[in-house]
Design an enzyme around this catalytic site. Structure first.
Site, PDB file in Angstrom:
ATOM      1  N   ARG A 121       0.846  -1.198   0.000  1.00  0.00           N
ATOM      2  CA  ARG A 121       0.000   0.000   0.000  1.00  0.00           C
ATOM      3  C   ARG A 121       0.881   1.248   0.000  1.00  0.00           C
ATOM      4  O   ARG A 121       1.996   1.245   0.510  1.00  0.00           O
ATOM      5  CB  ARG A 121      -0.890   0.019   1.246  1.00  0.00           C
ATOM      6  CG  ARG A 121      -1.824  -1.185   1.292  1.00  0.00           C
ATOM      7  CD  ARG A 121      -3.046  -0.919   2.138  1.00  0.00           C
ATOM      8  NE  ARG A 121      -2.755  -0.571   3.516  1.00  0.00           N
ATOM      9  CZ  ARG A 121      -3.573   0.135   4.279  1.00  0.00           C
ATOM     10  NH1 ARG A 121      -4.703   0.597   3.808  1.00  0.00           N
ATOM     11  NH2 ARG A 121      -3.248   0.386   5.542  1.00  0.00           N
ATOM     12  N   LYS A 186       4.039 -11.153   9.742  1.00  0.00           N
ATOM     13  CA  LYS A 186       3.312 -11.078   8.477  1.00  0.00           C
ATOM     14  C   LYS A 186       3.664 -12.253   7.558  1.00  0.00           C
ATOM     15  O   LYS A 186       4.831 -12.470   7.227  1.00  0.00           O
ATOM     16  CB  LYS A 186       3.665  -9.739   7.817  1.00  0.00           C
ATOM     17  CG  LYS A 186       2.842  -9.413   6.603  1.00  0.00           C
ATOM     18  CD  LYS A 186       2.876  -7.909   6.390  1.00  0.00           C
ATOM     19  CE  LYS A 186       2.381  -7.493   5.048  1.00  0.00           C
ATOM     20  NZ  LYS A 186       2.276  -6.037   4.936  1.00  0.00           N
ATOM     21  N   ARG A 322      -1.284  -0.889  14.400  1.00  0.00           N
ATOM     22  CA  ARG A 322      -0.128  -1.521  15.046  1.00  0.00           C
ATOM     23  C   ARG A 322      -0.534  -2.021  16.433  1.00  0.00           C
ATOM     24  O   ARG A 322      -1.204  -1.302  17.174  1.00  0.00           O
ATOM     25  CB  ARG A 322       1.023  -0.512  15.208  1.00  0.00           C
ATOM     26  CG  ARG A 322       1.561   0.024  13.874  1.00  0.00           C
ATOM     27  CD  ARG A 322       2.381  -1.033  13.139  1.00  0.00           C
ATOM     28  NE  ARG A 322       2.868  -0.581  11.843  1.00  0.00           N
ATOM     29  CZ  ARG A 322       2.278  -0.833  10.679  1.00  0.00           C
ATOM     30  NH1 ARG A 322       1.150  -1.529  10.626  1.00  0.00           N
ATOM     31  NH2 ARG A 322       2.796  -0.414   9.547  1.00  0.00           N
TER      32      ARG A 322
HETATM   33  P1  ATP Z   1      -0.483  -1.515   6.766  1.00  0.00           P
HETATM   34  O1  ATP Z   1      -0.814  -1.934   8.152  1.00  0.00           O
HETATM   35  O2  ATP Z   1      -0.677  -0.076   6.511  1.00  0.00           O
HETATM   36  O3  ATP Z   1      -1.041  -2.397   5.708  1.00  0.00           O
HETATM   37  P2  ATP Z   1       2.111  -2.626   6.153  1.00  0.00           P
HETATM   38  O4  ATP Z   1       3.421  -2.140   6.692  1.00  0.00           O
HETATM   39  O5  ATP Z   1       1.724  -4.022   6.417  1.00  0.00           O
HETATM   40  O6  ATP Z   1       1.074  -1.630   6.743  1.00  0.00           O
HETATM   41  P3  ATP Z   1       1.654  -3.021   3.275  1.00  0.00           P
HETATM   42  O7  ATP Z   1       1.599  -1.966   2.254  1.00  0.00           O
HETATM   43  O8  ATP Z   1       0.446  -3.838   3.531  1.00  0.00           O
HETATM   44  O9  ATP Z   1       2.128  -2.321   4.610  1.00  0.00           O
HETATM   45  O10 ATP Z   1       2.829  -4.029   2.914  1.00  0.00           O
HETATM   46  C1  ATP Z   1       4.143  -3.561   2.610  1.00  0.00           C
HETATM   47  C2  ATP Z   1       5.063  -3.808   3.801  1.00  0.00           C
HETATM   48  O11 ATP Z   1       5.114  -5.201   4.099  1.00  0.00           O
HETATM   49  C3  ATP Z   1       6.497  -3.408   3.554  1.00  0.00           C
HETATM   50  O12 ATP Z   1       6.695  -2.050   3.842  1.00  0.00           O
HETATM   51  C4  ATP Z   1       7.284  -4.327   4.504  1.00  0.00           C
HETATM   52  O13 ATP Z   1       7.294  -3.789   5.812  1.00  0.00           O
HETATM   53  C5  ATP Z   1       6.414  -5.570   4.539  1.00  0.00           C
HETATM   54  N1  ATP Z   1       6.893  -6.625   3.643  1.00  0.00           N
HETATM   55  C6  ATP Z   1       7.462  -6.524   2.406  1.00  0.00           C
HETATM   56  N2  ATP Z   1       7.701  -7.714   1.884  1.00  0.00           N
HETATM   57  C7  ATP Z   1       7.278  -8.634   2.801  1.00  0.00           C
HETATM   58  C8  ATP Z   1       7.263 -10.042   2.840  1.00  0.00           C
HETATM   59  N3  ATP Z   1       7.716 -10.807   1.850  1.00  0.00           N
HETATM   60  N4  ATP Z   1       6.753 -10.624   3.960  1.00  0.00           N
HETATM   61  C9  ATP Z   1       6.273  -9.908   4.977  1.00  0.00           C
HETATM   62  N5  ATP Z   1       6.257  -8.560   4.997  1.00  0.00           N
HETATM   63  C10 ATP Z   1       6.756  -7.926   3.916  1.00  0.00           C
END
Ligand code: ATP
Length: 325
Positions: A121, A186, A322
């Protein structure tokens, strides 16, 4: 990476040793070209062992995505999807958005073996490595306008959990609005992008990135706790079988969403909510934060946060959640 590098990878895919001479003969090229291509693989982070006298071997064998294997695992849904598998691309969402603009059909799907600029995002990046996950996008055409689609990323999370459940990947949980986690790490990300207007028909591209085995180098690049299926189960599932299960469950859930909207999936989402009744804070677009206890989600997918001033609704657009616990 050049297509020759992929040809070599396919030869080495099963994890057995092959000599440079054998590969050169098989591909009808010189050993020097093989050597150059192996160097480019090394630079791209693909680990290849060389044992004098035996040849080259991939550290981690790759189960390549395969149309036939996927069709078999799609069972009664084989033939429903218009699937393209690419060796490499910047982003499966970008490719499919372009195809959608050119009239790609409902349920068109693009899967990418090596994604170099996977999207998250707001310009963030999704990182992955060859064979270490799944990265794909599915096009779904809705008759209703974009206003109907709030809650869609949550519905997609439900589909992913159903597929994991089928594949015996247990313990996944949902983080609002678009992540699947395991023990607050994640595991998978969802990115929804759309074309169309608020009231008319729209084309929605649903991107999914899932970690199967990240590896230490990639894990070190991710700036938040992350995990993969291998860490959860101690096994590497068949990529083709899991991908097909994801498509089948996405198809069921999206049909349901199309007909009944998110309210029909809300209870299931909440049953897997990672932060239900837990203290969290929300990061707002202006950098401020809101603290409170999450009380689940509303019928339109908005997050319900309880604070001293009562319960406030937050829509997913620009807000990041968070955990505090
Ligand atoms: P939000 O809670 O706003 O969705 P988010 O940090 O999860 O925040 P996203 O845009 O959903 O953001 O996902 C991108 C983020 O996920 C990246 O900035 C990084 O922190 C994380 N990320 C990138 N690649 C991976 C991966 N392969 N596995 C897990 N996390 C990842």
């Amino acid at each position: 990476m050049k297509s020759l590098a992929f040809s070599i990878l396919r030869l080495l895919g099963d994890g057995s040793f092959r000599s440079g001479e054998e590969m050169a003969h098989h591909l009808g090229i010189s050993r020097a070209s093989i050597w150059q291509a192996l160097k480019s693989l090394d630079e791209a982070g693909v680990e290849i062992f060389r044992v004098p006298g035996r040849g080259y071997r991939l550290r981690d064998p790759i189960e390549w995505l395969d149309q036939q294997a996927i069709a078999t695992a799609l069972r009664e849904k084989a033939g429903k999807f218009d699937l393209e598998i690419l060796d490499q691309a910047d982003s499966s969402n970008r490719i499919l958005l372009n195809k959608a603009a050119l009239g790609a059909p409902h349920r068109a799907c693009v899967a990418v073996e090596l994604q170099s600029a996977g999207r998250g995002r707001r310009g963030r990046q999704w990182v992955s490595r060859l064979g270490g996950g799944l990265a794909f996008s599915l096009l779904w055409r809705f008759d209703q306008g974009a206003g109907f689609l709030s809650g869609l990323s949550l519905a997609v999370g439900v589909a992913l959990l159903r597929a994991f459940n089928e594949a015996k990947i247990e313990g996944g949980a949902l983080k609002w609005p678009n992540d699947v986690q395991h023990q607050y790490r994640k595991l998978a990300g969802i990115l929804i992008e759309m074309q169309g207007d608020v009231s008319g028909p729209c084309a929605v591209v649903i991107g999914v990135g899932l970690n199967l085995q990240l590896g230490d180098a990639l894990l070190a690049q991710i700036d938040q706790p992350a995990t993969d299926v291998y860490s959860m189960t101690g096994q590497n599932p068949s990529r083709n079988t899991l991908f097909a299960a994801l498509l089948r469950h996405l198809d069921d859930v999206l049909e349901q969403f199309d007909q009944s909207g998110f309210p029909s999936l809300r209870d299931e989402w909440q049953a897997h909510h990672a932060y239900q009744d837990q203290p969290v804070f929300l990061l707002m677009p202006d950098g401020s934060r809101r603290d409170g206890i999450v009380r689940g989600v509303a019928d339109d997918g908005a997050l319900l946060l309880e604070s001293s001033s009562g319960i406030t609704r937050y829509i997913s657009g620009e807000v990041s959640l968070r955990g505090l616990a």
